[in-house]
Scaffold this active site. Structure first.
Site, PDB file in Angstrom:
ATOM      1  N   THR A 111      10.872 -38.200 -17.892  1.00 12.76           N
ATOM      2  CA  THR A 111      10.335 -38.641 -16.608  1.00 12.76           C
ATOM      3  C   THR A 111       8.818 -38.767 -16.499  1.00 12.76           C
ATOM      4  O   THR A 111       8.220 -39.578 -17.185  1.00 12.76           O
ATOM      5  CB  THR A 111      10.945 -37.840 -15.434  1.00 12.76           C
ATOM      6  OG1 THR A 111      10.521 -38.434 -14.229  1.00 12.76           O
ATOM      7  CG2 THR A 111      10.644 -36.384 -15.429  1.00 12.76           C
ATOM      8  N   THR A 112       8.142 -38.005 -15.607  1.00 11.10           N
ATOM      9  CA  THR A 112       6.815 -38.401 -15.145  1.00 11.10           C
ATOM     10  C   THR A 112       5.699 -37.509 -15.664  1.00 11.10           C
ATOM     11  O   THR A 112       5.917 -36.484 -16.284  1.00 11.10           O
ATOM     12  CB  THR A 112       6.765 -38.352 -13.611  1.00 11.10           C
ATOM     13  OG1 THR A 112       6.795 -36.975 -13.223  1.00 11.10           O
ATOM     14  CG2 THR A 112       7.950 -39.037 -12.977  1.00 11.10           C
ATOM     15  N   SER A 114       4.034 -35.586 -13.995  1.00 12.62           N
ATOM     16  CA  SER A 114       4.064 -34.268 -13.362  1.00 12.62           C
ATOM     17  C   SER A 114       4.964 -33.297 -14.107  1.00 12.62           C
ATOM     18  O   SER A 114       5.027 -32.124 -13.774  1.00 12.62           O
ATOM     19  CB  SER A 114       4.549 -34.396 -11.916  1.00 12.62           C
ATOM     20  OG  SER A 114       5.866 -34.900 -11.873  1.00 12.62           O
ATOM     21  N   CYS A 115       5.674 -33.765 -15.109  1.00 10.40           N
ATOM     22  CA  CYS A 115       6.605 -32.899 -15.832  1.00 10.40           C
ATOM     23  C   CYS A 115       6.007 -32.336 -17.114  1.00 10.40           C
ATOM     24  O   CYS A 115       6.728 -31.839 -17.970  1.00 10.40           O
ATOM     25  CB  CYS A 115       7.884 -33.662 -16.154  1.00 10.40           C
ATOM     26  SG  CYS A 115       8.824 -34.109 -14.698  1.00 10.40           S
ATOM     27  N   GLY A 116       4.718 -32.492 -17.294  1.00 13.69           N
ATOM     28  CA  GLY A 116       4.084 -31.850 -18.431  1.00 13.69           C
ATOM     29  C   GLY A 116       3.791 -32.775 -19.592  1.00 13.69           C
ATOM     30  O   GLY A 116       3.146 -32.385 -20.547  1.00 13.69           O
TER      31      GLY A 116
END
Length: 282
Positions: A111-112, A114-116
């Site tokens: 995903t994005t 923001s997920c590390g």
């Protein structure tokens, strides 16, 4: 289902004069998305189109690609200790042929940002997971004048924004500039997921002849969602991030920022912009 807006009393100060009045606010509540019964993600969203939001989110995760991948989506009963249904938890049930990612506490679904994941890892993840290569779509040409008209058409369709001033919006347009769908949410990424999820459930993916317009800036996350849905043109009224530009250049996405009036910046995929004269070099 929760309401989209709520009323709150506020103290209003105008030129030193004080008054109290009710104000209309957009509702923000958490939505937990479960995949085949297992918790996957939580997002803060405006209630409404929750099933489309969940489906669109799973398109951007590379899990769903067509309506046949989806068995059903339901609200989870007994979401609280007393067994009440909060309508803030949905479970997405996939067809037997769908490969479900291994869900861990670290969320190794790619995903994005923001997920590390960041930088090259993020770009590689989208490139290797995208089902519809943007660069391979039939040629699509969009005139700058058409792009310039889209923000006003989006604004005219924002019903909740008119009452609250607190929502982001995302809209899909045809290559002729016809408004196909518009969704609002406190999170612009949720608004895009709602668009993509509705298209998935209607059998409309890939969205290879459309233009996606978003309010605010164009983040890597939004560029990723466009690529995963097969959308060739992403336009935003504000700035893109550097990683969004890198992803657009990597995948062939046309990325337009600062779309305001007759002005715009084209950061990638300028071959899809139909210019009437040679652009000034500088």
């Amino acid at each position: 289902m929760g309401r989209v807006t709520e009323r709150r009393k506020v103290l209003r100060i105008r030129d030193g004069a004080l008054s109290t009045r009710p104000d209309t606010l957009v509702v923000e509540e958490p939505l937990e998305i479960r995949l085949d019964g297992r918790p996957l993600a939580i997002t803060m969203r405006t209630p409404g189109d929750d099933f489309a939001l969940a489906a669109g989110f799973l398109v951007s995760e590379g899990v769903l690609a067509s309506a046949s991948d989806l068995l059903n989506i339901v609200y989870c009963a007994g979401a609280t200790a007393d067994g009440a249904n909060t309508y803030n938890v949905v479970d997405v049930r996939t067809a037997p042929h769908v490969v479900v990612p291994d869900i861990t506490l670290e969320r190794n679904v790619y995903t994005t940002s923001s997920c590390g994941l960041c930088g090259k890892a993020s770009l590689d993840a989208v490139r290797t997971t995208a089902r519809w290569p943007i660069a391979d779509t039939p040629p699509l040409r969009v005139e700058p004048e058409l792009l310039s008209a889209l923000p006003d058409r989006l604004r005219a369709a924002q019903r909740v924004f008119d009452r609250t001033g607190g929502l982001h919006a995302a809209a899909l347009f045809s290559e002729q500039g016809e408004l196909l769908d518009v969704r609002e949410d406190v999170g612009r990424h949720n608004a895009v997921d709602k668009l993509v999820g509705r298209a998935l459930r209607d059998g409309g993916l890939p969205l290879s002849r459309t233009i996606l317009l978003v309010s605010g800036r164009a983040s890597f996350e939004l560029a990723q969602k466009a690529v995963m849905a097969g959308i060739p043109v992403l336009a935003a009224v504000s700035a893109p991030s550097s990683l969004a530009v890198d992803l657009a250049a990597e995948t062939g996405l046309t990325l337009v920022g600062f779309l305001r009036g007759s002005s715009m910046n084209v950061y990638a995929g300028e071959d899809r912009i139909a210019l009437r004269s040679t652009a000034a070099q500088g």
